[in-house]
Design an enzyme around this catalytic site. Structure first.
Site, PDB file in Angstrom:
ATOM      1  CB  SER A  58      -0.942  -0.030   1.208  1.00  0.00           C
ATOM      2  OG  SER A  58      -1.977   0.910   1.065  1.00  0.00           O
ATOM      3  CE  LYS A 102     -15.833  20.619   6.850  1.00  0.00           C
ATOM      4  NZ  LYS A 102     -14.426  20.864   6.484  1.00  0.00           N
TER       5      LYS A 102
END
Length: 347
Positions: free
Chosen positions: A176, A228
């Site tokens: 990763s 948001k």
């Protein structure tokens, strides 16, 4: 009178204890302030010299006295010859500095906080290294936060931009975010059973909304901006929010793949960007790595032609830092085990 005597003695003991305690607090406070002001120190180790000492120690036990004397004689002759050649080159102005291999250790945590030391180590190397030198980063990381490992990868790119060869060695795992760093290198060497890959993005979040409703607890969240907050731990998540969150994950995944394509154009990214991991033996067939070798073998081979120097930037840690590191290591160990068994890990 006896009461006053005992009371005075008790008072003296109390005052002594209070003063001693205050003194200890003052020392701790002063130490903490000093620690806060103190910067890290660069530790430079001569790995070539360490390897030479090991060789000499083993040789000393293996050879007979006669053979050892003969070897010492030959070594002295070789040193005199080299010194003579160096002096001649210096007089003629043709002497060249010995190429060097600078070695950095990077063992990354979830938030890649080790990048603060990495940037100092790289800066130190770039101040003295030339194109004939090389940098080896011994990398170990199961990944973590994408933006943190993105910064770590950018630090490694500074070496490439200075036209200094960069090699990444993976002895255990570079997955990763770890592979996000590794792919920047000119060359990746991996131990046969090292774990490589996990080119994917994952995010997990619990939701307690039903629990709150069951217990008659209301949760309010006010935002300005439609997205948001896409998913929340305590509010009721919507399909629209989930879709937006998934869109953001896909965007991050695309950036991750583009980053790998830029640095390893020979790699078929789409075939390996599935979130899977591979052992070194399989990774080399997929072009995820370039050769199978441990960092020890790489250093020993390089030592025949280059002077090997270890670079480490360290800050002396206080008690609070040590406790924080212990807690962080515990979390990392747990997450690493989860990742190894379930291949679940944040990118």
């Amino acid at each position: 009178m006896e009461f006053l005597y005992e009371y005075g003695l008790f008072l003296a003991k109390t005052i002594t204890f209070v003063l001693a305690f205050a003194g200890i607090v003052a020392i701790i406070a002063a130490s903490a302030m000093k620690q806060a002001q103190k910067k890290g120190e660069l530790e430079v180790s001569d790995i070539s010299e360490q390897l030479k000492d090991i060789e000499e120690e083993v040789t000393h036990h293996l050879l007979s006295k006669e053979a050892l004397k003969e070897k010492e004689k030959q070594d002295k002759k070789a040193e005199k010859l080299k010194a003579k050649e160096d002096k001649k080159a210096a007089d003629e102005g043709t002497n060249k500095s010995e190429p060097k291999l600078f070695v950095i250790d990077f063992k990354g945590s979830i938030d890649a906080k080790e990048v603060s030391a990495l940037r100092e180590e790289i800066t130190a190397i770039l101040m003295v290294a030339t194109a004939q030198d090389e940098v080896l980063v011994k990398l170990e990381s199961s990944g973590g936060m994408a933006h943190c490992y993105g910064l770590a990868a950018s630090q490694l790119e500074r070496i490439k931009q200075a036209n200094i060869p960069l090699t990444i060695s993976v002895d255990k795992v570079a997955a990763s975010g770890g592979y996000m760093m590794a792919c920047v290198a000119d060359k990746i060497v991996s131990a046969p059973f090292a774990i490589v890959g996990s080119i994917g993005v994952i995010a997990q979040i619990p939701n307690f909304n039903k629990v709150l409703k069951k217990n008659d607890v209301e949760f309010e969240q006010l935002t300005a901006g439609e997205f948001k907050r896409t998913l929340t731990m305590f509010g009721e998540n919507t399909d629209k929010g989930r879709e937006k969150f998934k869109e953001e994950l896909e965007e991050m995944h695309d950036l991750f793949k583009a980053h790998i394509k830029e640095h390893r154009p020979e790699l078929d990214v789409e075939s390996v960007a599935t979130g899977e991991t591979w052992l070194g033996k399989k990774a080399i067939a997929l072009n995820l790595v370039d050769s199978l070798m441990t960092s020890d073998d790489y250093i020993c081979q390089a030592n025949k032609e280059k002077k090997v120097i270890g670079i480490k930037y360290a800050v002396k840690k206080g008690l609070a830092d040590k406790l924080s590191k212990a807690a962080s290591m515990s979390i990392d160990n747990v997450m690493s085990k989860l990742w190894q068994h379930n291949r679940i890990f944040p990118s």
